[in-house]
Design a protein around this motif. Structure first.
Motif, PDB file in Angstrom:
ATOM      1  N   LYS A  20       0.764  -0.998  -0.102  1.00 27.56           N
ATOM      2  CA  LYS A  20       0.216   0.103   0.088  1.00 27.56           C
ATOM      3  C   LYS A  20       0.781   1.301  -0.118  1.00 27.56           C
ATOM      4  O   LYS A  20       0.664   2.117  -0.862  1.00 27.56           O
ATOM      5  N   TYR A  21       1.779   1.324   0.962  1.00 23.36           N
ATOM      6  CA  TYR A  21       2.629   2.542   1.191  1.00 23.36           C
ATOM      7  C   TYR A  21       3.539   2.538  -0.153  1.00 23.36           C
ATOM      8  O   TYR A  21       3.927   3.875  -0.834  1.00 23.36           O
ATOM      9  N   SER A  22       4.020   1.636  -0.678  1.00 25.09           N
ATOM     10  CA  SER A  22       4.922   1.519  -1.931  1.00 25.09           C
ATOM     11  C   SER A  22       4.182   2.215  -3.142  1.00 25.09           C
ATOM     12  O   SER A  22       4.551   3.202  -3.847  1.00 25.09           O
ATOM     13  N   GLY A  23       2.845   1.734  -3.184  1.00 26.12           N
ATOM     14  CA  GLY A  23       2.103   2.362  -4.326  1.00 26.12           C
ATOM     15  C   GLY A  23       1.824   3.814  -3.904  1.00 26.12           C
ATOM     16  O   GLY A  23       2.004   4.520  -4.963  1.00 26.12           O
ATOM     17  N   ALA A  25       2.898   7.051  -6.550  1.00 23.48           N
ATOM     18  CA  ALA A  25       2.016   8.020  -7.065  1.00 23.48           C
ATOM     19  C   ALA A  25       2.458   9.581  -6.509  1.00 23.48           C
ATOM     20  O   ALA A  25       2.419  10.320  -7.261  1.00 23.48           O
ATOM     21  N   TYR A  26       3.114   9.610  -5.231  1.00 21.87           N
ATOM     22  CA  TYR A  26       3.583  10.689  -4.763  1.00 21.87           C
ATOM     23  C   TYR A  26       4.563  11.258  -5.576  1.00 21.87           C
ATOM     24  O   TYR A  26       4.716  12.490  -6.081  1.00 21.87           O
ATOM     25  N   ALA A  34       6.867  14.826 -10.094  1.00 25.35           N
ATOM     26  CA  ALA A  34       7.469  15.118 -11.021  1.00 25.35           C
ATOM     27  C   ALA A  34       6.537  15.958 -12.118  1.00 25.35           C
ATOM     28  O   ALA A  34       7.106  16.644 -12.932  1.00 25.35           O
ATOM     29  N   ALA A  35       5.271  15.561 -12.132  1.00 29.60           N
ATOM     30  CA  ALA A  35       4.358  16.377 -13.034  1.00 29.60           C
ATOM     31  C   ALA A  35       4.305  17.736 -12.645  1.00 29.60           C
ATOM     32  O   ALA A  35       4.301  18.714 -13.605  1.00 29.60           O
TER      33      ALA A  35
END
Length: 96
Positions: free
Chosen positions: A36-39, A43-44, A49-50
């Protein structure tokens, strides 16, 4: 007859089963949390980056437009551009 309770071996076996089950469950919970936290971390990182890319892309044209308008204002102030020419050139820079 007197009934005897579970012997020492029986209690040790039961304790081992309970401990093994607890270890298996806690391992599963730990793996799920890690996934969960690696996902969330991924995403973060994508979001950051965006945002950095948008900031880099958005900042340059605004600074460029400002520099161009300042240059046009200097030309207008020096008399090289008329009011109409200045207004037209400024509108072109701003995309109006």
């Amino acid at each position: 007859m007197m009934r005897r309770g579970p012997g020492l071996m029986g209690m040790a076996a039961r304790t081992a089963v309970v401990a093994g089950t607890a270890t298996a469950v806690s391992g599963r919970v730990a793996r799920r949390q890690q996934q969960k936290y690696s996902g969330q971390d991924a995403a973060y990182m994508e979001q950051q980056a965006a945002a950095a890319q948008q900031g880099a892309m958005g900042a340059a044209p605004a600074e460029d437009e400002t520099a161009q308008i300042q240059k046009l204002a200097e030309l207008h102030a020096s008399g090289a551009l008329t009011d109409e020419e200045f207004a037209a050139a400024k509108a072109k820079v701003l995309g109006i």
